[in-house]
Design an enzyme around this catalytic site. Sequence first.
Site, PDB file in Angstrom:
ATOM      1  N   ARG A   1      88.569  88.638  82.270  1.00  0.00           N
ATOM      2  CA  ARG A   1      87.358  89.518  82.736  1.00  0.00           C
ATOM      3  C   ARG A   1      87.751  90.732  83.440  1.00  0.00           C
ATOM      4  O   ARG A   1      88.737  90.751  84.178  1.00  0.00           O
ATOM      5  CB  ARG A   1      86.287  88.782  83.589  1.00  0.00           C
ATOM      6  CG  ARG A   1      86.056  87.677  83.079  1.00  0.00           C
ATOM      7  CD  ARG A   1      84.822  86.910  83.627  1.00  0.00           C
ATOM      8  NE  ARG A   1      85.038  86.258  85.001  1.00  0.00           N
ATOM      9  CZ  ARG A   1      84.212  85.303  85.494  1.00  0.00           C
ATOM     10  NH1 ARG A   1      82.793  85.241  84.996  1.00  0.00           N
ATOM     11  NH2 ARG A   1      84.279  84.763  86.450  1.00  0.00           N
TER      12      ARG A   1
ATOM     13  N   GLY B   1      83.688  78.267  95.043  1.00  0.00           N
ATOM     14  CA  GLY B   1      84.802  79.099  94.881  1.00  0.00           C
ATOM     15  C   GLY B   1      85.169  79.201  93.366  1.00  0.00           C
ATOM     16  O   GLY B   1      84.560  79.013  92.395  1.00  0.00           O
TER      17      GLY B   1
ATOM     18  N   ASP C   1      75.694  82.168  93.530  1.00  0.00           N
ATOM     19  CA  ASP C   1      77.127  82.443  93.283  1.00  0.00           C
ATOM     20  C   ASP C   1      77.342  82.883  92.031  1.00  0.00           C
ATOM     21  O   ASP C   1      78.423  83.515  91.582  1.00  0.00           O
ATOM     22  CB  ASP C   1      77.733  80.881  93.177  1.00  0.00           C
ATOM     23  CG  ASP C   1      77.165  79.817  92.451  1.00  0.00           C
ATOM     24  OD1 ASP C   1      76.139  79.734  92.714  1.00  0.00           O
ATOM     25  OD2 ASP C   1      78.033  79.305  91.566  1.00  0.00           O
ATOM     26  N   ASN C   2      76.373  83.342  91.256  1.00  0.00           N
ATOM     27  CA  ASN C   2      76.452  84.053  89.959  1.00  0.00           C
ATOM     28  C   ASN C   2      75.846  85.442  90.135  1.00  0.00           C
ATOM     29  O   ASN C   2      75.428  86.131  89.139  1.00  0.00           O
ATOM     30  CB  ASN C   2      75.756  83.292  88.821  1.00  0.00           C
ATOM     31  CG  ASN C   2      76.770  82.097  88.399  1.00  0.00           C
ATOM     32  OD1 ASN C   2      77.772  81.932  88.826  1.00  0.00           O
ATOM     33  ND2 ASN C   2      75.994  81.101  87.911  1.00  0.00           N
TER      34      ASN C   2
ATOM     35  N   GLY D   1      86.726  78.200  90.851  1.00  0.00           N
ATOM     36  CA  GLY D   1      87.284  76.701  90.195  1.00  0.00           C
ATOM     37  C   GLY D   1      88.014  76.857  88.874  1.00  0.00           C
ATOM     38  O   GLY D   1      89.104  76.154  88.598  1.00  0.00           O
TER      39      GLY D   1
HETATM   40  P1  AMP Z   1      79.280  78.028  87.154  1.00  0.00           P
HETATM   41  O1  AMP Z   1      77.651  77.067  86.938  1.00  0.00           O
HETATM   42  O2  AMP Z   1      79.877  78.221  85.763  1.00  0.00           O
HETATM   43  O3  AMP Z   1      78.826  79.348  87.707  1.00  0.00           O
HETATM   44  O4  AMP Z   1      80.032  77.387  88.057  1.00  0.00           O
HETATM   45  C1  AMP Z   1      79.830  76.833  89.343  1.00  0.00           C
HETATM   46  C2  AMP Z   1      81.252  76.291  89.981  1.00  0.00           C
HETATM   47  O5  AMP Z   1      81.837  75.332  89.268  1.00  0.00           O
HETATM   48  C3  AMP Z   1      82.248  77.623  90.351  1.00  0.00           C
HETATM   49  O6  AMP Z   1      82.618  77.324  91.623  1.00  0.00           O
HETATM   50  C4  AMP Z   1      83.159  77.344  89.363  1.00  0.00           C
HETATM   51  O7  AMP Z   1      84.167  77.884  89.555  1.00  0.00           O
HETATM   52  C5  AMP Z   1      83.104  76.016  89.017  1.00  0.00           C
HETATM   53  N1  AMP Z   1      83.381  75.391  87.701  1.00  0.00           N
HETATM   54  C6  AMP Z   1      82.840  75.402  86.628  1.00  0.00           C
HETATM   55  N2  AMP Z   1      83.352  75.123  85.405  1.00  0.00           N
HETATM   56  C7  AMP Z   1      84.825  74.376  86.065  1.00  0.00           C
HETATM   57  C8  AMP Z   1      85.879  73.980  85.325  1.00  0.00           C
HETATM   58  N3  AMP Z   1      85.934  73.659  84.246  1.00  0.00           N
HETATM   59  N4  AMP Z   1      87.002  73.839  86.323  1.00  0.00           N
HETATM   60  C9  AMP Z   1      86.813  74.183  87.366  1.00  0.00           C
HETATM   61  N5  AMP Z   1      85.548  74.542  88.167  1.00  0.00           N
HETATM   62  C10 AMP Z   1      84.687  74.778  87.342  1.00  0.00           C
HETATM   63 MG    MG Z   2      79.710  80.750  88.296  1.00  0.00          MG
END
Ligand code: AMP
Ligand code: MG
Length: 519
Positions: free
Chosen positions: A194, A101, A271-272, A103
């Site tokens: 964004r 989700g 998720d990306n 985050g």
């Molecule tokens: P990412 O690796 O940046 O694509 O993030 C993977 C997941 O971790 C996604 O659900 C992001 O929303 C969550 N996420 C990454 N960094 C944070 C953060 N600093 N606070 C809360 N959620 C995070």
């Molecule tokens: Mg992500």
Amino acid sequence: MHLPSFDNRFLRSLPGDPEPRNFIRQVRAALWSAVAPAPVAAPRLLAHSQEMAAELGFSEADVSSPEFARVFAGNALLPGMQPFASNYGGHQFGHWAGQLGDGRAISLGEAVLADGQRRELQLKGAGPTPYSRSADGRAVLRSSIREFLCSEAMHHLGIPTTRALSLVGTGEGVVRDMFYDGHPEVEPGAIVCRVAPSFLRFGHFELPSQRGDTSLLQALADFCIARDFPHLRGRGEPLYADWFAEVCERTARLVAGWMRVGFVHGVLNTDNMSILGLAIDYGPYGWIDAYDPDWTPNTTDATGRRYRFGWQPRVANWNLGQLARALAPLFTDAAPLQAGLDRFGAAFAAADRDDTARKLGLAECGDADVALLRDLHGLLHAHEVDMTLWFRALADIDPRAPSLAPLEHAFYDAGKRTAGEAGLNDWLARYAARVREDALSVDGRRARMHAANPKFVLRNWLAQEAIDRAHAGDMAGIGELLAVMRRPYEEQPGNERFAGKRPDWAKDRAGCSMLSCSS
Ligand code: AMP
Ligand code: MG
């Protein structure tokens, strides 16, 4: 200030989470949770994209108003905005990770442009949401500068991407352990706004599917097709099949674009992956300096290097396979999904051949040209040659008297250059012979090559320089870099420095060759 009109169709059409309080939880049977951005201490606009502001109807006076910084820091809402975080899952590094989700992303709503197109505005780093898991919902300045710049640079390279409207400093510190090695530090915080027609990801479809919630999966698929693929006609399985095939095709074109310009995403988890085939989530990405298909900038991926440059096409294919599995409950038969995956292969091969012809300055790409480029890649890798500089300067080769002279500045290592001289000269002779028999004129060939081989890419050291300056209080480097990256295929006399190869200081510097997911 100009007020965009909002029509928050995602919220209107799809089930939301009934729980109004903001705490970490599993959210079932719902695609979003209402959540307000957490206000920050001292919003300050650090940079913005003129093109994005204009597209959304903001004047330069609007952009410089204190209200703009407040809104895009999450301290105020414009009328019509309805903030929410969306619910998705994903496969991370090959494994199902369950609910992830938004985050730290909070969408503000769907702005409707004058021509009826939609642009969802989303703050990244705007505070905790029900999906923040163990993290803080914030983003640091260095990562936000990187996301802001790369979103716009990618767009100007002509590769589909989410965009960035603004970069706002929060005036607050954020604690990060950059390499997860027990050295946490307080860093300045920032928020990027964004912009994209849709922020739906493969993981949005995977989560309800994994949970066995086929009715939610179907509602989301129907919504996505209606809002984001309105040109598709028909209904039922044939419509889903056309849609999936288009997602495959768009993804193929996206990845072919990355391979053409030397971009490594770094974290191609499902998720990306955008359902629209946009580049999304600029984290530990990097740009190829010396050509190396095995390179990844992401230290979090250092052991398996799953997301290395040369593997991106097969990883995208694997991710589409996960999407196909997620969509299977909408089909009585797997054949249409397999047909979609086949479309990925065909579309990637077609785009890759087209790019081969363009990069080499040939009217068309034959089978021998594919081999010609493959052999070149082997030589560039073996002899540590800068990818961007090589292809740009290849347009200067005289096909009647080919030599390495126009390419000397692309080498990193004198010894490797000497070792590679004979092989590269042989290759240039083959290439020159091929060019001599090609239909294109000298000028036509040069123009074709310059339109496919950028002079300016957002090299890791360039972004790091802007970050170092920003940390010292000088934000001007961000705008200077953006100005150059807006015209990546032009010569830009006076800006040669930005086309320079990686300086020695950047070879093993954190932020240049080593990045992590900690951002
Ligand atoms: P990412 O690796 O940046 O694509 O993030 C993977 C997941 O971790 C996604 O659900 C992001 O929303 C969550 N996420 C990454 N960094 C944070 C953060 N600093 N606070 C809360 N959620 C995070
Ligand atoms: Mg992500």
